[in-house]
Design a protein around this motif. Structure first.
Motif, PDB file in Angstrom:
ATOM      1  N   ILE A  58       0.830  -1.210   0.000  1.00  0.00           N
ATOM      2  CA  ILE A  58       0.000   0.000   0.000  1.00  0.00           C
ATOM      3  C   ILE A  58       0.860   1.254   0.000  1.00  0.00           C
ATOM      4  N   MET A  59       1.882   1.281   0.861  1.00  0.00           N
ATOM      5  CA  MET A  59       2.686   2.496   1.018  1.00  0.00           C
ATOM      6  C   MET A  59       3.855   2.491   0.049  1.00  0.00           C
ATOM      7  N   VAL A  60       3.587   2.826  -1.215  1.00  0.00           N
ATOM      8  CA  VAL A  60       4.658   2.950  -2.202  1.00  0.00           C
ATOM      9  C   VAL A  60       4.641   4.381  -2.743  1.00  0.00           C
ATOM     10  N   PRO A  61       5.785   4.898  -3.193  1.00  0.00           N
ATOM     11  CA  PRO A  61       5.869   6.298  -3.631  1.00  0.00           C
ATOM     12  C   PRO A  61       5.042   6.572  -4.877  1.00  0.00           C
ATOM     13  N   ASN A  62       4.684   7.853  -5.014  1.00  0.00           N
ATOM     14  CA  ASN A  62       4.030   8.437  -6.198  1.00  0.00           C
ATOM     15  C   ASN A  62       2.568   8.027  -6.340  1.00  0.00           C
ATOM     16  N   VAL A  63       2.293   6.777  -6.623  1.00  0.00           N
ATOM     17  CA  VAL A  63       0.903   6.305  -6.685  1.00  0.00           C
ATOM     18  C   VAL A  63       0.804   5.123  -5.732  1.00  0.00           C
ATOM     19  N   ASP A  64      -0.007   5.244  -4.680  1.00  0.00           N
ATOM     20  CA  ASP A  64       0.008   4.174  -3.666  1.00  0.00           C
ATOM     21  C   ASP A  64      -0.785   2.945  -4.132  1.00  0.00           C
ATOM     22  N   GLY A  65      -0.642   1.872  -3.338  1.00  0.00           N
ATOM     23  CA  GLY A  65      -1.248   0.605  -3.713  1.00  0.00           C
ATOM     24  C   GLY A  65      -2.753   0.659  -3.844  1.00  0.00           C
ATOM     25  N   LYS A  66      -3.404   1.515  -3.054  1.00  0.00           N
ATOM     26  CA  LYS A  66      -4.864   1.618  -3.156  1.00  0.00           C
ATOM     27  C   LYS A  66      -5.269   2.163  -4.521  1.00  0.00           C
ATOM     28  N   GLU A  67      -4.553   3.196  -4.982  1.00  0.00           N
ATOM     29  CA  GLU A  67      -4.874   3.769  -6.296  1.00  0.00           C
ATOM     30  C   GLU A  67      -4.570   2.779  -7.414  1.00  0.00           C
ATOM     31  N   ILE A  68      -3.482   2.014  -7.242  1.00  0.00           N
ATOM     32  CA  ILE A  68      -3.163   1.001  -8.263  1.00  0.00           C
ATOM     33  C   ILE A  68      -4.263  -0.055  -8.310  1.00  0.00           C
ATOM     34  N   CYS A  69      -4.768  -0.450  -7.131  1.00  0.00           N
ATOM     35  CA  CYS A  69      -5.865  -1.428  -7.079  1.00  0.00           C
ATOM     36  C   CYS A  69      -7.104  -0.873  -7.795  1.00  0.00           C
ATOM     37  N   LYS A  70      -7.417   0.414  -7.563  1.00  0.00           N
ATOM     38  CA  LYS A  70      -8.559   1.022  -8.251  1.00  0.00           C
ATOM     39  C   LYS A  70      -8.344   1.006  -9.758  1.00  0.00           C
ATOM     40  N   HIS A  71      -7.105   1.307 -10.177  1.00  0.00           N
ATOM     41  CA  HIS A  71      -6.779   1.319 -11.609  1.00  0.00           C
ATOM     42  C   HIS A  71      -6.987  -0.073 -12.209  1.00  0.00           C
ATOM     43  N   ILE A  72      -6.552  -1.084 -11.492  1.00  0.00           N
ATOM     44  CA  ILE A  72      -6.718  -2.464 -11.976  1.00  0.00           C
ATOM     45  C   ILE A  72      -8.206  -2.802 -12.107  1.00  0.00           C
ATOM     46  N   ARG A  73      -8.985  -2.426 -11.126  1.00  0.00           N
ATOM     47  CA  ARG A  73     -10.421  -2.771 -11.153  1.00  0.00           C
ATOM     48  C   ARG A  73     -11.177  -2.019 -12.248  1.00  0.00           C
TER      49      ARG A  73
END
Length: 233
Positions: A58-73
């Motif tokens: 979840i805590m990764v720089p620039n775009v966090d894991g939550k936003e990446i999960c939303k992008h995937i969905r």
């Protein structure tokens, strides 16, 4: 030989990422690793048709894991792949929020490599076996099961003939077809056609695809095929 599954791993701790990458690769997985969010989004754009599961910190720089999960969905190709949050955030509310975002599993750190592998195997076994067949060239995706074309993640409305034409080209990216060959593929025997029928359908496809229409190339004196500078075949 069983085809390998490809895993998107997003983890900003390089040592941990390398350990998990090496362990999964030793167990016959392909791993696409990103140490920060923007690179993860680039990998998704480039390899969407090849990714079967995502492991996200979840805590990764620039775009966090939550936003990446939303992008995937929201992604037309990846929206139904399993997503695992692997994170040091271990509060119950964090787990609930992750699952509400569409994650399928939540593993608190520290976690053993074998435990992560067990979760990966479990989710892949439960994955819908009727996964769509995707062909990806540049920013375009063709779902040959649903017979749908996507450009920049947006579906492009095609006629039956337009879909038949572009499927022919996408499934044979190295081949250049004459207009007569394409005509015989897209028309029925009793259907009236005129000399420029193929040109009209190609023109309409390019218009609907916008800039991505450059993927269809005119080979002067021959006919049409995919643009090899874009599809890299």
């Amino acid at each position: 030989m069983k085809p390998k599954h490809s895993i998107l791993l997003v983890e900003d701790e390089e040592e941990s990422a390398e350990m998990l990458t090496n362990f999964l690769e030793m167990n016959d997985y392909n791993v696409l690793t990103a140490y920060e969010g923007n690179r993860a989004l680039e990998i998704i754009d480039e390899y969407a048709g090849e990714i079967h599961l995502a492991i996200l910190d979840i805590m990764v720089p620039n775009v966090d894991g939550k936003e990446i999960c939303k992008h995937i969905r929201r992604h037309p190709v990846l929206n139904d792949i399993p997503v695992i949050f692997l994170t040091a955030k271990d509060e119950e509310q964090d787990e609930i929020e992750g699952l509400e975002l569409g994650a399928d599993d939540y593993i608190p750190k520290p976690a053993s490599l074998n435990l992560v592998k067990a979760h990966v195997e479990s989710l892949l076994r439960r994955q819908n076996p009727q996964t769509a067949n995707w062909l990806q060239y540049g920013d375009t995706y063709l779902d040959t099961d649903a017979k749908q074309l996507y450009v920049d993640n947006e579906e492009v409305e095609l006629t039956s003939t337009e879909y038949t034409l572009i499927e022919l080209l996408y499934q044979n990216p190295k081949r250049v077809y004459t207009r007569q060959e394409i005509l015989e593929h897209i028309t029925e025997e009793d259907q009236f056609v005129f000399d420029r029928t193929v040109d009209v359908h190609v023109k309409n496809l390019r218009l609907k695809m916008g800039d991505a229409g450059e993927v269809i190339k005119t080979y002067r004196g021959i006919g049409y095929g995919l643009n090899r500078e874009i599809v890299k075949v």
